[in-house]
Scaffold this motif. Sequence first.
Motif, PDB file in Angstrom:
ATOM      1  N   CYS A 221      37.597  39.194  39.932  1.00 49.26           N
ATOM      2  CA  CYS A 221      37.399  40.599  39.547  1.00 49.26           C
ATOM      3  C   CYS A 221      38.709  41.274  39.117  1.00 49.26           C
ATOM      4  O   CYS A 221      39.646  41.394  39.920  1.00 49.26           O
TER       5      CYS A 221
ATOM      6  N   CYS B  13      39.312  44.449  38.525  1.00 49.45           N
ATOM      7  CA  CYS B  13      39.529  45.710  39.237  1.00 49.45           C
ATOM      8  C   CYS B  13      40.145  45.434  40.597  1.00 49.45           C
ATOM      9  O   CYS B  13      41.141  46.034  40.984  1.00 49.45           O
ATOM     10  N   SER B  14      39.566  44.474  41.326  1.00 52.04           N
ATOM     11  CA  SER B  14      40.065  44.112  42.651  1.00 52.04           C
ATOM     12  C   SER B  14      41.528  43.667  42.562  1.00 52.04           C
ATOM     13  O   SER B  14      42.352  44.034  43.400  1.00 52.04           O
TER      14      SER B  14
ATOM     15  N   GLU C  47      43.747  44.528  40.218  1.00 52.27           N
ATOM     16  CA  GLU C  47      44.606  45.626  39.781  1.00 52.27           C
ATOM     17  C   GLU C  47      44.917  46.607  40.907  1.00 52.27           C
ATOM     18  O   GLU C  47      46.046  47.057  41.065  1.00 52.27           O
ATOM     19  N   ILE C  48      43.899  46.929  41.713  1.00 54.07           N
ATOM     20  CA  ILE C  48      44.097  47.983  42.708  1.00 54.07           C
ATOM     21  C   ILE C  48      44.648  47.462  44.040  1.00 54.07           C
ATOM     22  O   ILE C  48      44.989  48.252  44.904  1.00 54.07           O
ATOM     23  N   SER C  49      44.746  46.133  44.194  1.00 48.68           N
ATOM     24  CA  SER C  49      45.206  45.580  45.474  1.00 48.68           C
ATOM     25  C   SER C  49      46.657  45.106  45.362  1.00 48.68           C
ATOM     26  O   SER C  49      47.091  44.661  44.302  1.00 48.68           O
ATOM     27  N   ASP C  50      47.397  45.184  46.456  1.00 50.59           N
ATOM     28  CA  ASP C  50      48.785  44.703  46.468  1.00 50.59           C
ATOM     29  C   ASP C  50      48.833  43.187  46.352  1.00 50.59           C
ATOM     30  O   ASP C  50      49.809  42.620  45.878  1.00 50.59           O
ATOM     31  N   TYR C  51      47.798  42.536  46.844  1.00 50.21           N
ATOM     32  CA  TYR C  51      47.737  41.070  46.779  1.00 50.21           C
ATOM     33  C   TYR C  51      46.276  40.641  46.879  1.00 50.21           C
ATOM     34  O   TYR C  51      45.444  41.387  47.391  1.00 50.21           O
ATOM     35  N   GLY C  52      45.979  39.445  46.370  1.00 46.13           N
ATOM     36  CA  GLY C  52      44.612  38.923  46.421  1.00 46.13           C
ATOM     37  C   GLY C  52      43.712  39.550  45.371  1.00 46.13           C
ATOM     38  O   GLY C  52      44.122  40.465  44.631  1.00 46.13           O
ATOM     39  N   ALA C  53      42.505  39.064  45.299  1.00 45.18           N
ATOM     40  CA  ALA C  53      41.479  39.569  44.374  1.00 45.18           C
ATOM     41  C   ALA C  53      40.185  38.842  44.725  1.00 45.18           C
ATOM     42  O   ALA C  53      40.203  37.625  44.909  1.00 45.18           O
ATOM     43  N   HIS C  54      39.083  39.574  44.813  1.00 47.86           N
ATOM     44  CA  HIS C  54      37.854  38.867  45.179  1.00 47.86           C
ATOM     45  C   HIS C  54      37.344  38.048  43.995  1.00 47.86           C
ATOM     46  O   HIS C  54      37.458  38.448  42.849  1.00 47.86           O
TER      47      HIS C  54
ATOM     48  N   TYR D 298      43.321  33.571  39.009  1.00 43.64           N
ATOM     49  CA  TYR D 298      44.045  34.843  39.211  1.00 43.64           C
ATOM     50  C   TYR D 298      44.639  35.332  37.887  1.00 43.64           C
ATOM     51  O   TYR D 298      44.742  36.533  37.638  1.00 43.64           O
ATOM     52  N   ASP D 299      45.045  34.385  37.025  1.00 45.85           N
ATOM     53  CA  ASP D 299      45.633  34.734  35.725  1.00 45.85           C
ATOM     54  C   ASP D 299      44.595  35.130  34.679  1.00 45.85           C
ATOM     55  O   ASP D 299      44.956  35.655  33.622  1.00 45.85           O
TER      56      ASP D 299
END
Lengths: 236, 236, 236, 236
Positions: free
Chosen positions: A117, A119-120, A122-129, A186-187
């Motif tokens: 995702c 959005c996840s 962009e708005i998180s300091d680390y990780g992404a769902h 992630y990329d």
Amino acid sequence: VVDRSNDVQHTQAHVTMSVNLPQHFKGTHMSRFIEVLNKHSKDMSVQALPTVLKELQEYLESESARIVLEFPYFVEKTAPVSGSKALMDYECSFTGEYDGKTSDIVIGVKVPVTSLCPCSKEISDYGAHNQRGIVDIKVRTLHDENEPPKLIWLEEIIQKAEDSASSPLYPLLKRTDERHVTMQAYDNPVFVEDLVRNVAMRLQNDERIKWFTAEVTNFESIHNHNAFALVEWTRP
Amino acid sequence: VVDRSNDVQHTQAHVTMSVNLPQHFKGTHMSRFIEVLNKHSKDMSVQALPTVLKELQEYLESESARIVLEFPYFVEKTAPVSGSKALMDYECSFTGEYDGKTSDIVIGVKVPVTSLCPCSKEISDYGAHNQRGIVDIKVRTLHDENEPPKLIWLEEIIQKAEDSASSPLYPLLKRTDERHVTMQAYDNPVFVEDLVRNVAMRLQNDERIKWFTAEVTNFESIHNHNAFALVEWTRP
Amino acid sequence: VVDRSNDVQHTQAHVTMSVNLPQHFKGTHMSRFIEVLNKHSKDMSVQALPTVLKELQEYLESESARIVLEFPYFVEKTAPVSGSKALMDYECSFTGEYDGKTSDIVIGVKVPVTSLCPCSKEISDYGAHNQRGIVDIKVRTLHDENEPPKLIWLEEIIQKAEDSASSPLYPLLKRTDERHVTMQAYDNPVFVEDLVRNVAMRLQNDERIKWFTAEVTNFESIHNHNAFALVEWTRP
Amino acid sequence: VVDRSNDVQHTQAHVTMSVNLPQHFKGTHMSRFIEVLNKHSKDMSVQALPTVLKELQEYLESESARIVLEFPYFVEKTAPVSGSKALMDYECSFTGEYDGKTSDIVIGVKVPVTSLCPCSKEISDYGAHNQRGIVDIKVRTLHDENEPPKLIWLEEIIQKAEDSASSPLYPLLKRTDERHVTMQAYDNPVFVEDLVRNVAMRLQNDERIKWFTAEVTNFESIHNHNAFALVEWTRP
């Protein structure tokens, strides 16, 4: 089924057969469906389907005939870094209709992929769902009259779906592969809407394809519901 | 079903009913199952189940009786930052057996959660694959003879599963919630084996529980197959 | 859902919601779907659906909106001779679309029935194979502009399907009922094609209906495959 | 899979693999499951299963290993009067466990059959309700230590189920066959309890079998619910 690398692949299909029933007919001959199916059970490839359809339409004395074949299809996949090989299965389908003159074939493939995702991320300091998603593609290819439809390999459709996602799925990944796949996803973050648009663009750019539907369903890892997006397109 | 916050929740169940048939009986009275079900369809709670079982065993003149109820159950969940509220559904079950003397009740809940892979996190410069998983818990509670089994709320079992995962799932998340949940999962990576052990530990620490099984299935986001782990335990 | 006899029936639905996304939009607001759903979860009747659709289309700033609700629906059935009463469940659906001007509602019901084979009866000295079948009906009703669509009860559609079969199914039958039902089926043999034609005729004769599809699937008791027949019709 | 008439039958399986994890191990090596599966994907017959299990247990450094294979299996069936031949599919399974010393194999087959209700036949002036049912059989065969388990063909188990029912199912029936099958079912009425007892008796009389479960589910043609009966037995 004929595949791109091994020539012939043995598989098993769930089959739906039907004919159009003229109004003055009371019913059809159920057992004849099975006879036609049984006779052709050894070859139900895209190339053979028009012959089977014609035989069904004639033998059942109907105006038109329809066959749907749903079957698993195996492709050998190579892990991106270690090069480990293993088989991966895809749910495929051939849908054929014959109206007494021409036959219409739709080829379908369901391709499981990873989506991460944006959005996840962009708005998180680390990780992404991220999660598993299914890209469900159905295509019709162009064909000149009295010629068979242009050939498109199931492997080619699968490739378009996997190239459109955050990452393909693999049956077998070693540690070095898992690192590669994690960072690749992630990329390449994609919303379900991005993913279906990427697929649509690749299908539109394939000159052999005259019509398609592409539907993506994401089994969201942070929600209990799924997200889906659908595009239908006909070549102008 | 009685729930912790709203007293009564209307739901619908898939019901399986059976009785043990003594060897000299030719068959049972199928329609009596429906009569018993119909009479009690308004209250099939854990508290009411022993009465229904006893009636089933007596009315069908059998040695023992068994009922399985599978039903969706709704809980209002609050998003972790924004506080937005919405309903989330869980697949639950009550399985009751009565042998003519005592009744045995098993409570089941399937809790969807997020799991984030520790290996993927460790070996990658950024990101980590994560996915939806299902924690399937079945418990028996202790009970003294001639007393009803100790009460355990479905909400309490759900809580144990969600606390054991990388993150709970939510029906409704705003952007601030999504950021929170993404980072929470990244901070709490668990293998499927860790997750099932965490759940098992929490269930063992609950003095009311005398037996359980906990099974976790992860819908791996980088593979086409699922990973699962199972623990069965009886209080010594 | 409002039903004909009890006014309000509590049920649970599997919900699919979607909007049309204009080409210049990158994506939609997933969480808003849940907000709209949550706000209206207490009333999703056919009467309320246009309002929910309009709100969905506006709140998601889209050209059109679509909702599909699939839910079990219970009707009390009375056994034909003994008069015994019990509840029977039917899988129903409401599909609503709103294009910014008008809303289009399709009502669906799946009705399980008995069908007895006329051919088997005719060619055999005694007996006739029979089986459970599913009549899957979808209807659109006529409506004048700016007025709600004409009301049709789910119970009315169910009745048309049951009247078209060899016999209805019942949740609870006593011996006298079983005798009645067995002989009723033997007296009213129908092929799958007859059954779908009977249903189609009854739907065409209902002046409120402007479009329907009716599909019957028989779980053949002498074969391992199913037989099906489909009619689609639009009022001229 | 090796079959009785054609030597080798290509099929596709849904595979579940697991190992027992000693308490001091944090987790297992997921990718090794796929490596073992991939290596043996060409031969997973009952004869080959002990070798695969041993390899899984050793390669994953565990105390025990378990594999479940679920696959469709095709048998050519001959219609009883016309002699018409066609393929019929059965859902089969092999479940293997290895504890480091001996391997335990369970063979499973699901056989669809016709059952005709004795009560309905007796109380009615004509006709009798009948329906498709599924006979789900699982067997363990005797084996002396250090010898492979006694061979039992899937076709032999299928035969026991079909002989116990009112009539077998066929993929292809001509009119003369349909007459035969209809009257055969009427002449051999069985309750679900009779059917499961008939199967149990035939399995007990087979000296190679040391344990079985037999479960019959009838998709009742006059009810919306199913009727089932289950027997478990161990050779004394």
